[in-house]
Design an enzyme around this catalytic site. Structure first.
Site, PDB file in Angstrom:
ATOM      1  N   SER A 127       0.821  -1.208   0.000  1.00 39.07           N
ATOM      2  CA  SER A 127       0.000   0.000   0.000  1.00 39.07           C
ATOM      3  C   SER A 127       0.854   1.256   0.000  1.00 39.07           C
ATOM      4  CB  SER A 127      -0.912   0.020   1.236  1.00 39.07           C
ATOM      5  OG  SER A 127      -0.127   0.018   2.423  1.00 39.07           O
ATOM      6  N   HIS A 148      -3.421  -3.855  -5.190  1.00 33.42           N
ATOM      7  CA  HIS A 148      -3.660  -3.336  -3.850  1.00 33.42           C
ATOM      8  C   HIS A 148      -5.116  -3.533  -3.460  1.00 33.42           C
ATOM      9  CE1 HIS A 148      -3.995   0.264  -0.919  1.00 33.42           C
ATOM     10  NE2 HIS A 148      -3.677  -0.836  -0.276  1.00 33.42           N
ATOM     11  N   GLU A 160      -6.707  -1.630  -6.607  1.00 33.67           N
ATOM     12  CA  GLU A 160      -5.873  -0.769  -7.435  1.00 33.67           C
ATOM     13  C   GLU A 160      -4.872  -1.641  -8.188  1.00 33.67           C
ATOM     14  OE1 GLU A 160      -5.698   3.413  -4.974  1.00 33.67           O
ATOM     15  OE2 GLU A 160      -4.408   1.787  -4.290  1.00 33.67           O
ATOM     16  N   ASN A 198      -4.648   6.276  -1.221  1.00 30.52           N
ATOM     17  CA  ASN A 198      -3.813   6.750  -0.129  1.00 30.52           C
ATOM     18  C   ASN A 198      -3.116   8.063  -0.441  1.00 30.52           C
ATOM     19  OD1 ASN A 198      -4.333   4.855   1.858  1.00 30.52           O
ATOM     20  ND2 ASN A 198      -2.841   3.403   1.038  1.00 30.52           N
TER      21      ASN A 198
END
Length: 517
Positions: A127, A148, A160, A198
């Site tokens: 991540s 991800h 992702e 993120n």
């Protein structure tokens, strides 16, 4: 043909390396999609224990009648824990979910290259680390990419699909097709710090933590305002207590460091102190909130009932808050409309912006990156942004230092007459929701312009990965990108560190929107 060469066909045997919560979840997803799955963990016995844990979870699904006993037994018949990396030789896809350390991941994939076929896809669930760096030591880096998943993997739809600098297009296509066949929502993104979610989500946490550090309000009130006015499912304080303060702070710090200490991504000192004290959230019994047995959740600050004004005057167009006018009239409070020109007369070098005027002359205006105290009029009250003022159940207000108490009480009464709870907070630029949403829109515009992901995938990722009430790019269009840009420019004027400087992408978008008017 190799697994990669077969284009968009689904892979066969799936191997999962690392059998913690995420590894178990990914294995369960692959099992549910019909794949044979092999579990491997370097720690002796952990793979077998993980297989037992997966069996327990499938058993609970049977008990809830979400899965038949026959389907559970069939799925478990395809699950094999193994004790040797060599047992993964037949895999066509290996997903790594071990600890977030670059050296450990590189060593694992280097070892896997001597075990699996050249056509086997290799995927890291990292991540925060660079997919490009993980692949950099490999003989064939083109077959490694990021997949991800979000926790819990069996429930969260988003994945992702991260293409590193050396990742083959065919490998990325195949991985995306496989994830889609698993019933997930894949989004493609470049290998940049934080990927999509993120990266773009940082302001949701950072602005609330900064507001706390500025003593705007307590965590319970800030959470309530962002939930009940901003429309977010959870506030940032309660959400990071759930995620783990150590985990959330580590991701923030990782993205900040990877972006060379860009001030837009600066971590929170208050959160750092929380982590240093061992208060990591629910898992330790205390974070921003006390989670010990019997502890109650503190209530948000809510103003006592106040009398509404007998009437208000509208000066100009309130922009994103224009919907308030109809709500005020529906509540039985007369609204007089003053000539538009009176909302733009110069006053001591300043310009009077669009606002609502109370009978005593106090001006109520939408948060715009300035403070109520910055208003050229002495008596001024700012109200915060709402996702939808019709459905919002709470609104935050902030008064200028010179505003009489009675004026503030009248403003509180006005919003209470619309059926809203009111939280009075300290007068700071951008208040709470307005600054948070403006930053989210800016981060999304910047990410799209930099090729992190397509605009469509960015909004999809934020909707499905973190359950935002609206994709940030769509949110920006709804608010008006010029309003977002002006709000950030005002914030930047007050705090000229670069944190709030609007991105060039946002400036260009705002200029283009202006030409269309």
């Amino acid at each position: 043909m190799t697994a990669i060469d077969r284009g968009t066909d689904r892979v066969g045997l799936v191997a999962v390396v690392g059998t913690g919560t995420m590894g178990q979840g990914i294995a369960q997803v692959a099992l549910a999609a019909g794949h044979p799955v092999r579990l491997y963990d370097a720690a002796p016995g952990r793979a077998s224990r993980a297989a037992d844990a997966i069996a327990d979870r499938l058993g609970r699904l049977v008990a809830k009648e979400r899965l038949t006993a026959a389907d559970r037994d069939t799925a478990l018949g395809r699950l094999t824990p193994v004790a040797d990396l060599a047992d993964l030789a037949g895999a066509e896809l290996v997903v790594e979910a071990i600890l977030e350390e670059l050296d450990a991941k590189q060593q694992l994939f280097t070892a896997l290259e001597s075990v699996v076929s050249d056509g086997c896809l290799l995927a890291t669930n990292t991540s925060s680390l660079s997919v490009t760096a993980v692949a950099g030591v490999l003989r064939r880096p083109g077959r490694l990419l990021g997949l991800h998943f979000f926790n819990p993997a069996p429930l969260m739809p988003l994945v992702e699909v991260v293409r590193g600098a050396a990742t083959d297009e065919a490998a990325a296509d195949r991985a995306q097709a496989t994830v889609a066949a698993w019933g997930k929502t894949p989004v493609r993104c470049a290998d940049t710090p934080g990927f999509i979610v993120n990266r773009i989500a940082r302001p949701f946490y950072a602005e609330a933590f900064r507001a706390y550090e500025e003593r705007v309000a307590d965590p319970a009130t800030l959470d309530a305002v962002l939930r009940e006015s901003g429309g977010f499912r959870m506030g940032p304080f309660e959400l990071t207590d759930l995620i783990g303060q150590d985990v959330n702070e580590a991701v923030t710090r990782s993205v900040w460091e990877a972006l060379f200490h860009d001030p837009k991504f600066t971590p929170s000192l208050a959160q750092r102190q929380l982590v240093a004290s061992g208060r990591h959230g629910r898992k330790t019994g205390h974070g921003w909130y006390d989670h010990s047995e019997g502890a109650g959740r503190p209530a948000p600050h809510t103003a006592e009932p106040c009398e509404p004004p007998g009437k208000v005057a509208l000066h100009g167009d309130l922009g994103p808050a224009q919907g308030l006018v109809g709500l005020i009239e529906a509540a039985g409070i007369p609204v007089t409309r003053e000539p538009v020109g009176t909302a733009g007369i110069p006053v001591t070098g300043e310009t009077i912006g669009a606002h609502l005027a109370l009978p005593d002359g106090t001006r109520l205006s939408l948060a715009d990156g300035t403070t109520a105290t910055d208003d050229p009029f002495a008596a001024s009250v700012r109200f915060d942004l709402a996702l939808d003022y019709r459905t919002a159940t709470r609104v935050a207000l902030a008064a200028s230092t010179a505003a009489p108490e009675e004026s503030l009480r009248s403003a509180v009464g006005l919003f209470q007459a619309l059926g809203k709870e009111v939280s009075v907070v300290q007068d700071v630029p951008g208040m709470v929701v307005a600054r948070t949403v403006a930053m989210l829109v800016d981060f999304a515009e910047d990410a799209a312009a930099r090729g992190v992901a397509s605009p469509e995938d960015i909004d999809t990722a934020m909707l499905t990965g973190v359950n935002y009430p609206r994709g940030p790019l769509a949110w920006g269009r709804a608010l008006g990108v010029r309003w977002v840009c002006d709000t950030l420019r005002n914030l930047h004027h007050t705090c000229p560190t670069g944190r709030y400087a609007p991105s060039q992408a946002l400036i260009r978008r705002a200029a283009a929107d202006g030409k269309l008017l």
